[in-house]
Design a protein around this motif. Structure first.
Motif, PDB file in Angstrom:
ATOM      1  N   TYR A  41      17.917 -11.552  -7.218  1.00  0.00           N
ATOM      2  CA  TYR A  41      16.901 -10.687  -7.810  1.00  0.00           C
ATOM      3  C   TYR A  41      15.838 -10.385  -6.765  1.00  0.00           C
ATOM      4  CZ  TYR A  41      19.050 -12.262 -12.135  1.00  0.00           C
ATOM      5  OH  TYR A  41      19.944 -12.547 -13.117  1.00  0.00           O
ATOM      6  N   VAL A  42      15.402  -9.143  -6.708  1.00  0.00           N
ATOM      7  CA  VAL A  42      14.359  -8.711  -5.783  1.00  0.00           C
ATOM      8  C   VAL A  42      13.330  -7.923  -6.577  1.00  0.00           C
ATOM      9  CG1 VAL A  42      13.855  -7.333  -3.740  1.00  0.00           C
ATOM     10  CG2 VAL A  42      16.021  -8.555  -3.888  1.00  0.00           C
ATOM     11  N   THR A  43      12.051  -8.293  -6.429  1.00  0.00           N
ATOM     12  CA  THR A  43      10.987  -7.558  -7.110  1.00  0.00           C
ATOM     13  C   THR A  43      10.267  -6.680  -6.101  1.00  0.00           C
ATOM     14  OG1 THR A  43      10.722  -9.318  -8.722  1.00  0.00           O
ATOM     15  CG2 THR A  43       8.912  -7.768  -8.521  1.00  0.00           C
ATOM     16  N   ILE A  44      10.239  -5.396  -6.373  1.00  0.00           N
ATOM     17  CA  ILE A  44       9.546  -4.425  -5.521  1.00  0.00           C
ATOM     18  C   ILE A  44       8.520  -3.734  -6.409  1.00  0.00           C
ATOM     19  CG2 ILE A  44       9.766  -2.392  -4.057  1.00  0.00           C
ATOM     20  CD1 ILE A  44      12.717  -3.217  -3.632  1.00  0.00           C
ATOM     21  N   GLY A  45       7.247  -3.940  -6.089  1.00  0.00           N
ATOM     22  CA  GLY A  45       6.204  -3.451  -6.982  1.00  0.00           C
ATOM     23  C   GLY A  45       6.263  -4.248  -8.271  1.00  0.00           C
ATOM     24  N   ASN A  46       6.401  -3.567  -9.390  1.00  0.00           N
ATOM     25  CA  ASN A  46       6.540  -4.249 -10.674  1.00  0.00           C
ATOM     26  C   ASN A  46       7.958  -4.128 -11.220  1.00  0.00           C
ATOM     27  OD1 ASN A  46       3.890  -5.094 -10.743  1.00  0.00           O
ATOM     28  ND2 ASN A  46       3.179  -3.211 -11.726  1.00  0.00           N
ATOM     29  N   THR A  48      11.952  -5.191 -11.087  1.00  0.00           N
ATOM     30  CA  THR A  48      12.896  -6.211 -10.624  1.00  0.00           C
ATOM     31  C   THR A  48      14.278  -5.585 -10.527  1.00  0.00           C
ATOM     32  OG1 THR A  48      11.614  -7.960 -11.652  1.00  0.00           O
ATOM     33  CG2 THR A  48      13.891  -8.468 -11.108  1.00  0.00           C
ATOM     34  N   TYR A  49      14.894  -5.739  -9.346  1.00  0.00           N
ATOM     35  CA  TYR A  49      16.238  -5.235  -9.094  1.00  0.00           C
ATOM     36  C   TYR A  49      17.165  -6.423  -8.912  1.00  0.00           C
ATOM     37  CZ  TYR A  49      13.799  -0.883  -7.946  1.00  0.00           C
ATOM     38  OH  TYR A  49      13.019   0.234  -7.987  1.00  0.00           O
ATOM     39  N   TYR A  50      18.466  -6.155  -8.981  1.00  0.00           N
ATOM     40  CA  TYR A  50      19.437  -7.222  -8.723  1.00  0.00           C
ATOM     41  C   TYR A  50      20.637  -6.647  -8.002  1.00  0.00           C
ATOM     42  CZ  TYR A  50      22.560  -5.535 -12.406  1.00  0.00           C
ATOM     43  OH  TYR A  50      23.412  -4.788 -13.147  1.00  0.00           O
ATOM     44  N   THR A  51      21.374  -7.521  -7.346  1.00  0.00           N
ATOM     45  CA  THR A  51      22.652  -7.168  -6.751  1.00  0.00           C
ATOM     46  C   THR A  51      23.567  -8.372  -6.878  1.00  0.00           C
ATOM     47  OG1 THR A  51      23.770  -6.244  -4.817  1.00  0.00           O
ATOM     48  CG2 THR A  51      22.036  -7.854  -4.389  1.00  0.00           C
ATOM     49  N   THR A  52      24.853  -8.106  -6.925  1.00  0.00           N
ATOM     50  CA  THR A  52      25.834  -9.175  -7.069  1.00  0.00           C
ATOM     51  C   THR A  52      26.818  -9.134  -5.914  1.00  0.00           C
ATOM     52  OG1 THR A  52      27.232  -7.768  -8.424  1.00  0.00           O
ATOM     53  CG2 THR A  52      25.681  -9.199  -9.583  1.00  0.00           C
ATOM     54  N   GLY A  53      27.520 -10.225  -5.721  1.00  0.00           N
ATOM     55  CA  GLY A  53      28.507 -10.319  -4.655  1.00  0.00           C
ATOM     56  C   GLY A  53      28.460 -11.693  -4.020  1.00  0.00           C
ATOM     57  N   ASN A  54      29.049 -11.818  -2.853  1.00  0.00           N
ATOM     58  CA  ASN A  54      28.993 -13.071  -2.102  1.00  0.00           C
ATOM     59  C   ASN A  54      27.712 -13.064  -1.281  1.00  0.00           C
ATOM     60  OD1 ASN A  54      31.463 -13.944  -3.078  1.00  0.00           O
ATOM     61  ND2 ASN A  54      32.580 -12.838  -1.501  1.00  0.00           N
ATOM     62  N   ASN A  78      19.988 -10.716  12.297  1.00  0.00           N
ATOM     63  CA  ASN A  78      20.043  -9.250  12.280  1.00  0.00           C
ATOM     64  C   ASN A  78      20.710  -8.763  11.003  1.00  0.00           C
ATOM     65  OD1 ASN A  78      18.920  -8.963  14.861  1.00  0.00           O
ATOM     66  ND2 ASN A  78      20.898  -9.374  15.802  1.00  0.00           N
ATOM     67  N   PRO A  79      20.056  -7.854  10.271  1.00  0.00           N
ATOM     68  CA  PRO A  79      20.698  -7.324   9.075  1.00  0.00           C
ATOM     69  C   PRO A  79      21.898  -6.461   9.462  1.00  0.00           C
ATOM     70  CG  PRO A  79      18.667  -6.146   9.497  1.00  0.00           C
ATOM     71  CD  PRO A  79      18.753  -7.252  10.504  1.00  0.00           C
ATOM     72  N   THR A  80      23.011  -6.683   8.822  1.00  0.00           N
ATOM     73  CA  THR A  80      24.199  -5.899   9.176  1.00  0.00           C
ATOM     74  C   THR A  80      24.780  -5.166   7.978  1.00  0.00           C
ATOM     75  OG1 THR A  80      25.642  -7.791   8.801  1.00  0.00           O
ATOM     76  CG2 THR A  80      24.837  -7.469  11.043  1.00  0.00           C
ATOM     77  N   THR A  81      24.266  -5.440   6.789  1.00  0.00           N
ATOM     78  CA  THR A  81      24.795  -4.744   5.621  1.00  0.00           C
ATOM     79  C   THR A  81      23.644  -4.184   4.799  1.00  0.00           C
ATOM     80  OG1 THR A  81      24.755  -6.763   4.301  1.00  0.00           O
ATOM     81  CG2 THR A  81      26.793  -6.279   5.462  1.00  0.00           C
ATOM     82  N   THR A  96      18.003   0.785  -2.042  1.00  0.00           N
ATOM     83  CA  THR A  96      18.890   0.206  -1.037  1.00  0.00           C
ATOM     84  C   THR A  96      18.069  -0.619  -0.065  1.00  0.00           C
ATOM     85  OG1 THR A  96      20.364   2.102  -1.220  1.00  0.00           O
ATOM     86  CG2 THR A  96      20.605   0.727   0.732  1.00  0.00           C
ATOM     87  N   LEU A  97      18.511  -1.850   0.214  1.00  0.00           N
ATOM     88  CA  LEU A  97      17.845  -2.740   1.155  1.00  0.00           C
ATOM     89  C   LEU A  97      18.832  -3.275   2.171  1.00  0.00           C
ATOM     90  CD1 LEU A  97      15.615  -5.040  -1.100  1.00  0.00           C
ATOM     91  CD2 LEU A  97      14.884  -3.127   0.302  1.00  0.00           C
ATOM     92  N   LEU A  98      18.319  -3.615   3.351  1.00  0.00           N
ATOM     93  CA  LEU A  98      19.137  -4.299   4.345  1.00  0.00           C
ATOM     94  C   LEU A  98      19.316  -5.746   3.924  1.00  0.00           C
ATOM     95  CD1 LEU A  98      17.608  -2.995   7.674  1.00  0.00           C
ATOM     96  CD2 LEU A  98      19.840  -2.466   6.764  1.00  0.00           C
ATOM     97  N   PHE A  99      20.492  -6.289   4.105  1.00  0.00           N
ATOM     98  CA  PHE A  99      20.759  -7.680   3.797  1.00  0.00           C
ATOM     99  C   PHE A  99      21.234  -8.405   5.035  1.00  0.00           C
ATOM    100  CE2 PHE A  99      20.103  -6.924  -0.565  1.00  0.00           C
ATOM    101  CZ  PHE A  99      20.020  -8.173  -1.172  1.00  0.00           C
TER     102      PHE A  99
END
Length: 113
Positions: A41-46, A48-54, A78-81, A96-99
């Protein structure tokens, strides 16, 4: 005799201070240990977003040069994805965020930070 006492007191003071500083010496890195997870989970401003995977999430241990030997997950620098995050619990907003990927390494870890 008074000079001798002063010198002896200074030597004792420096010995105690040096010993205390030796235990305060940096024996860890700023690299946190990570754990595998399937959702983040990532909160940006107010919002909350989420992403799933490995994925990896932070832990309560730190990689150190002294401590307990362990095989742990370490975040690469270094972010690669990029990952598209969806709004939680549901909704039309996405971002979209760098991971940063993480890899398994054998190292020493400590809970002291």
């Amino acid at each position: 005799m008074k000079k001798g006492r002063i010198i002896l007191a200074l030597v004792a003071l420096f010995a105690v201070a040096g010993g205390a500083l030796a235990f305060k010496a940096k024996r860890f890195t700023t690299d946190q240990v990570f754990y595998p997870t399937t959702i983040i989970y990532v909160t940006i401003g107010n919002v909350t977003y989420y992403t799933t995977g490995n994925l990896c999430t932070t832990g309560d241990l730190w990689i150190s040069d002294v401590g307990t030997p362990a095989t742990v997950w370490h975040l690469l620098t270094n972010p690669t994805t990029t990952r598209t995050l969806k709004q939680w619990p549901s909704g039309p907003l996405t971002t979209t965020l760098l991971f940063y990927p993480c890899v398994q390494i054998a190292t020493k870890v400590t809970s002291d930070m």
